[in-house]
Design a protein around this motif. Structure first.
Motif, short mmCIF file in Angstrom:
data_model
loop_
_atom_site.label_atom_id
_atom_site.label_comp_id
_atom_site.label_asym_id
_atom_site.label_seq_id
_atom_site.Cartn_x
_atom_site.Cartn_y
_atom_site.Cartn_z
N ASN A 34 0.82 -1.21 0.00
CA ASN A 34 0.00 0.00 0.00
C ASN A 34 0.85 1.26 0.00
N THR A 38 2.09 4.53 1.47
CA THR A 38 2.20 4.96 2.86
C THR A 38 1.66 6.38 3.03
N GLU A 39 1.51 6.79 4.28
CA GLU A 39 1.02 8.15 4.55
C GLU A 39 1.98 9.20 3.99
N GLU A 40 3.28 8.92 4.14
CA GLU A 40 4.28 9.86 3.63
C GLU A 40 4.17 9.98 2.11
N GLU A 68 1.52 9.34 0.34
CA GLU A 68 0.26 10.01 0.01
C GLU A 68 0.40 11.52 0.14
N ASP A 69 1.07 11.93 1.20
CA ASP A 69 1.28 13.36 1.41
C ASP A 69 2.07 13.95 0.25
N LYS A 105 -10.75 12.33 -1.10
CA LYS A 105 -10.45 13.01 0.16
C LYS A 105 -10.46 14.52 -0.02
#
Length: 222
Positions: A67, A69-71, A73-74, A123
């Motif tokens: 997947n 990651t949050e980083e 995605e940011d 989002k």
DNA sequence: AAAGCGCTCAACCGCAATACC
DNA sequence: TGGTATTGCGGTTGAGCGCTT
């Protein structure tokens, strides 16, 4: 055979394990280039285009699985906001996904694009709305250059050439343009009181001093 | 159990740029 | 230099899967 009159019927649809193995073997033997030639040598009833896509998006050994990651995605959100503005409005959206993917090792442009369509867009539409991303102004720049010089003199910036560089700005600094060099290597963005200096094309690395001290003055403004 | 629906992502398409002859 | 082939891109499609009813 006269190739001008040859017709090839390509196999379409999902690739099988056997096809993958044949393609991998052929690329290991001949290299990942001249895709039409590879398609012929492999004996697969696939077009060169299809072979290239399968290799780049799935079979390459350096593909990163798992997947986002949050980083990551940011990073995708921030780069899309930046590049989406610049390229969509000024250069017909060319290269955007591949540029973003270039900042995410092991991720493909196709993956980033799918991810954007799946998650990020939803989002952003839910929260702030995409309209915010498209609200660039075009303003005169000479006074802004002077202000940047003042900031440099004040030594109020914190430089990290390997990451996004965020520089505190005065609240009244009123400039929401993007700034790039002539080779599109560097982008600066003013947003919410911060400057973010972004190095987009390795190995180009630029410090804030390099940027502001450039006597070439080869920057232009979108 | 199975039909319907929505979501995901691999694959394809069309086009433009570039390479090659 | 012009025509053709190849490459690379973003947009779009559709098969397959899982969830819901």
């Amino acid at each position: 055979m006269d190739r001008r009159h040859s017709i090839r019927v390509w196999h379409r649809g999902t690739w099988t394990r056997e096809e993958d193995q044949v393609l991998i073997s052929c690329i290991e033997a001949h290299g990942a280039k001249k895709w039409s030639s590879i398609a012929r040598k492999a004996g697969l009833k696939r077009s060169g285009k299809s072979c290239r896509l399968r290799w780049l998006n799935y079979l390459r050994p350096d593909i990163k699985r798992g997947n986002i990651t949050e980083e990551e995605e940011d990073l995708i959100i921030r780069l899309h906001k930046l590049l989406g503005n610049r390229y969509f409005y000024f250069f017909s959206a060319c290269l955007m996904w591949s540029l973003i993917a270039g900042r995410l090792p092991g991720r493909t442009d196709n993956e980033i694009k799918n991810y954007w369509n799946k998650i990020v867009k939803k989002k952003m539409q839910k929260s702030t709305g995409l309209a915010h991303c498209h609200s660039l102004n075009t303003q005169p720049c000479t006074e802004n250059i002077a202000m940047l010089d003042e900031i440099k003199e004040a030594d109020s910036c914190n430089i990290d050439p390997n990451a996004f560089m965020e520089i505190e700005m005065e609240e009244n600094f009123n400039w929401s343009n993007s700034l790039t060099d002539v080779d599109n290597n560097l982008v600066i963005e003013a947003a919410a009181g911060n400057w973010m200096v972004r190095e987009l094309s390795p190995p180009f690395i630029c410090s804030f001093d390099d940027l502001l001290g450039s006597e070439d003055a080869l920057f232009y403004y979108n």
